[in-house]
Design a protein around this motif. Sequence first.
Motif, PDB file in Angstrom:
ATOM      1  N   GLY A   9       2.234 -14.546   4.541  1.00  0.00           N
ATOM      2  CA  GLY A   9       0.812 -14.419   4.204  1.00  0.00           C
ATOM      3  C   GLY A   9       0.406 -13.005   3.836  1.00  0.00           C
ATOM      4  O   GLY A   9      -0.736 -12.760   3.471  1.00  0.00           O
ATOM      5  N   TYR A  10       1.345 -12.077   3.982  1.00  0.00           N
ATOM      6  CA  TYR A  10       1.070 -10.692   3.597  1.00  0.00           C
ATOM      7  C   TYR A  10       1.963 -10.372   2.406  1.00  0.00           C
ATOM      8  O   TYR A  10       3.146 -10.093   2.566  1.00  0.00           O
ATOM      9  CB  TYR A  10       1.302  -9.744   4.782  1.00  0.00           C
ATOM     10  N   SER A  20      -5.058 -12.737  -3.180  1.00  0.00           N
ATOM     11  CA  SER A  20      -6.326 -12.460  -3.865  1.00  0.00           C
ATOM     12  C   SER A  20      -7.025 -11.206  -3.349  1.00  0.00           C
ATOM     13  O   SER A  20      -7.851 -10.616  -4.030  1.00  0.00           O
ATOM     14  CB  SER A  20      -7.263 -13.660  -3.720  1.00  0.00           C
ATOM     15  N   LYS A  21      -6.662 -10.820  -2.104  1.00  0.00           N
ATOM     16  CA  LYS A  21      -7.398  -9.706  -1.517  1.00  0.00           C
ATOM     17  C   LYS A  21      -6.478  -8.519  -1.236  1.00  0.00           C
ATOM     18  O   LYS A  21      -5.692  -8.549  -0.292  1.00  0.00           O
ATOM     19  CB  LYS A  21      -8.051 -10.192  -0.210  1.00  0.00           C
ATOM     20  N   VAL A  49      -3.696  -9.995   0.840  1.00  0.00           N
ATOM     21  CA  VAL A  49      -3.765 -11.166   1.729  1.00  0.00           C
ATOM     22  C   VAL A  49      -4.551 -12.263   1.023  1.00  0.00           C
ATOM     23  O   VAL A  49      -4.976 -12.088  -0.124  1.00  0.00           O
ATOM     24  CB  VAL A  49      -4.418 -10.812   3.081  1.00  0.00           C
ATOM     25  N   ASP A  50      -4.762 -13.358   1.769  1.00  0.00           N
ATOM     26  CA  ASP A  50      -5.537 -14.474   1.219  1.00  0.00           C
ATOM     27  C   ASP A  50      -4.892 -15.024  -0.048  1.00  0.00           C
ATOM     28  O   ASP A  50      -5.542 -15.177  -1.090  1.00  0.00           O
ATOM     29  CB  ASP A  50      -6.968 -14.006   0.887  1.00  0.00           C
ATOM     30  N   THR A  75      -2.319  -5.140   9.146  1.00  0.00           N
ATOM     31  CA  THR A  75      -1.609  -5.596   7.947  1.00  0.00           C
ATOM     32  C   THR A  75      -0.311  -4.809   7.776  1.00  0.00           C
ATOM     33  O   THR A  75       0.750  -5.387   7.532  1.00  0.00           O
ATOM     34  CB  THR A  75      -2.517  -5.425   6.708  1.00  0.00           C
TER      35      THR A  75
END
Lengths: 251, 481
Positions: free
Chosen positions: A54-55, A15-16, A11-12, A44
């Motif tokens: 976004g995922y 980056s994460k 996510v992000d 998620t």
Amino acid sequence: MLKISDLHVAVDGGSKPVLKGLTLEVEPGEVHAIMGPNGSGKSTLSYVLAGRDGYDVTGGTVRFEGADLLELEVEERAAAGIFLAMQYPVEIPGVANNYFLRQSLNALRRARGEPEISAADFIKKLRAVAEQVGVGQELIKRDVNAGFSGGEKKRNEILQMVMLEPKLCVLDETDSGLDIDALKTVADGVNSLRSPDRGMIVITHYQRLLDYIVPDFVHILADGRIRKTGGKELALELEEQGYEQLLGEAA
Amino acid sequence: MATALETVQDYAAKAYKYGFSTAIESDMAPKGLNEDIVRLISAKKNDPEWLAEWRLEAFRRWLTMEEPTWQKVHYPPIDYQDVHYYAAPKIKERPKSLDEIDPEIRSTYDKLGIPIKEQEILAGVAVDYVWDSVSVATTFRAKLEELGIIFCSVSEAVHDHPELVRKYLGSVVPAGDNFFAALNAAVFTDGSFVYVPKGVRCPMELSTYFRINEMNTGQFERTLIIAEAGSYVSYLEGCTAPQRDENQLHAAVVELIALDDAEIKYSTVQNWYPGNAEGKGGIYNFVTKRGTCRGKRSKISWTQVETGSAITWKYPSCILQGDDSVGEFYSVAVTNNAQQADTGTKMIHIGKRTRSRIVSKGISAGRADQTYRGLVRMQKGAEGARNHTQCDSMLIGDKCGAHTVPYIEIKNRTAQAEHEATTSKISDDQLFYCRSRGIPEEDAVALIVNGFCREVMNELPMEFAVEARKLLGISLEGSVG
Ligand SMILES: Nc1ncnc2c1ncn2[C@@H]1O[C@H](COP(=O)(O)OP(=O)(O)O)[C@@H](O)[C@H]1O
Ligand SMILES: [Mg+2]
């Protein structure tokens, strides 16, 4: 029917990393419970199945009834038979709940090449299902989720699910915010959908829900992977020992 | 996968569905505007002396006036000499029955989804069809006549009911009111006329469909509605135009007069050609609409759903003269791509305890820019007057704009005006939620936008609400992401 292999999701903006090699298989007729600490990536997983932006899938595959699920748009996944009862259902001001549901049902039917449901049949079906899952007539006419209490929102998700008759039901913490009576009605609704050709993934934080929706498998999600799998008794063990102790043993 | 923004941008590329034109012989004045053209129009319309004079006076006033520039819209200078001020389908006489209407015109209305015959019979709506500048058919006339209701084209009214037209024409929007109103007064060629006698409740919707067909023509229609004491009428106008690369000018005037206890409900579903995605072509919609609540306890209600036009400049207004009279303005304005709109209303409270309500819903997508401009004025004598204004904007994407410019002038201490404004965006959460229930993205946008506009849509007569709902969806195609 659903085969998730070595799934990696970040996510992000990528980056994460959240899911780091998750593998899970669901066959028709099976109910799988997924339990895990806060922030372990349960929502998620549900969003990735539904196709939310976004995922980012950074590795692994997801196949649904033989097709590559990750290739499909959100609405195509719905038409393929995936339904996500969301943890935080969204408000849509000015759009009546019953109108929304009818749009949804007809959109799915059109996508599947089926005729639209008649107004009369729709109303009949909606009345029956609403009664079954404990959604009042007043709530049906209100704007989608607008000003609904937490419990009302969850019940409304189940109302939609029972109306839309998906092949694969994914329930994300449907039990949170429900009192015991509401929990029972919701579980009744979910159980009414249990059938040999339908699969279910029930994400929950508490063992309590699983007293009413009895799972065939319980998985513990932690560190981005399924760390432990067992039968319904695993949920009870978890309740007694907590994640740390239980997973400590597994590690 | 597309974000809400990208979807909006894709939508923005969709085509205008009413953009065909019809080949039909027409009688056109040469391009340009001067006293001879004004006289030519008078001659074509067989104007009585007083009207011919009125036009010329308006034209002379117009020559001294400047095009307004205070509104927040931008367009290249209009060459008023490059426009045809008269175009009429070649029909020798008005058709006596609907069967006599030119088949080409009929089929155009069919394509627009408003078959002349069916509309009349099925919907029970009386319709006046205005083609370019001329009214081509009015349905249900006989039935209305039994009740003493007059529903016809203004040109007919000028001849058949001269005393009414003379008394009221220009009484709400004077010929020299503003630049475009003066232009209209000089060159108007037709429009609808409605007269509802004392105590009569008009039993059906009265409706006019305006269609601009010819190239390089302006459309300057003029509508006049008079509701005598204790009467009621609901009137709807719909508008479409072919797709053309040049901009076309539409400068209409609408005047409403409500006497004691009378009510006029005026609804508009405006879908003039908006131009293409780059902003080429489209209608300049510069319109003056005003109603006077002349009588006590009278009521005028404007409802508009505006999705078309390249540029809209329009402020349907109410002059609340009679004590306890009520003015309402319900508006949905959608601007997409390069469309611009500067629109709103004026509520002028003169009488005691007059009330007004304004609900404006603006939706902007693409690179469109939209301004709500509203004036609420409480005059000295407006003892106990009240206004409530609700002004909501919804943005789709991040390249569009929405502005709210309220002017409030209160000259009476007991009068009160309240103004609320909100701005929102269609959220990715909402779109995802709808899509996860199987509703395709474009339909989801239409659904959410319709929800946002519900208060206004609810004010539309039933049949038209359905049409307007679809229109909102179509207008925003190519807009979301
Ligand atoms: N859209 C997002 N943007 C940024 N971080 C996110 C987003 N969604 C989830 N996360 C993060 O990913 C992790 C897993 O979240 P989530 O799947 O909601 O966990 P759970 O449902 O198990 O509580 C958390 O650290 C959370 O903050
Ligand atoms: Mg969660």
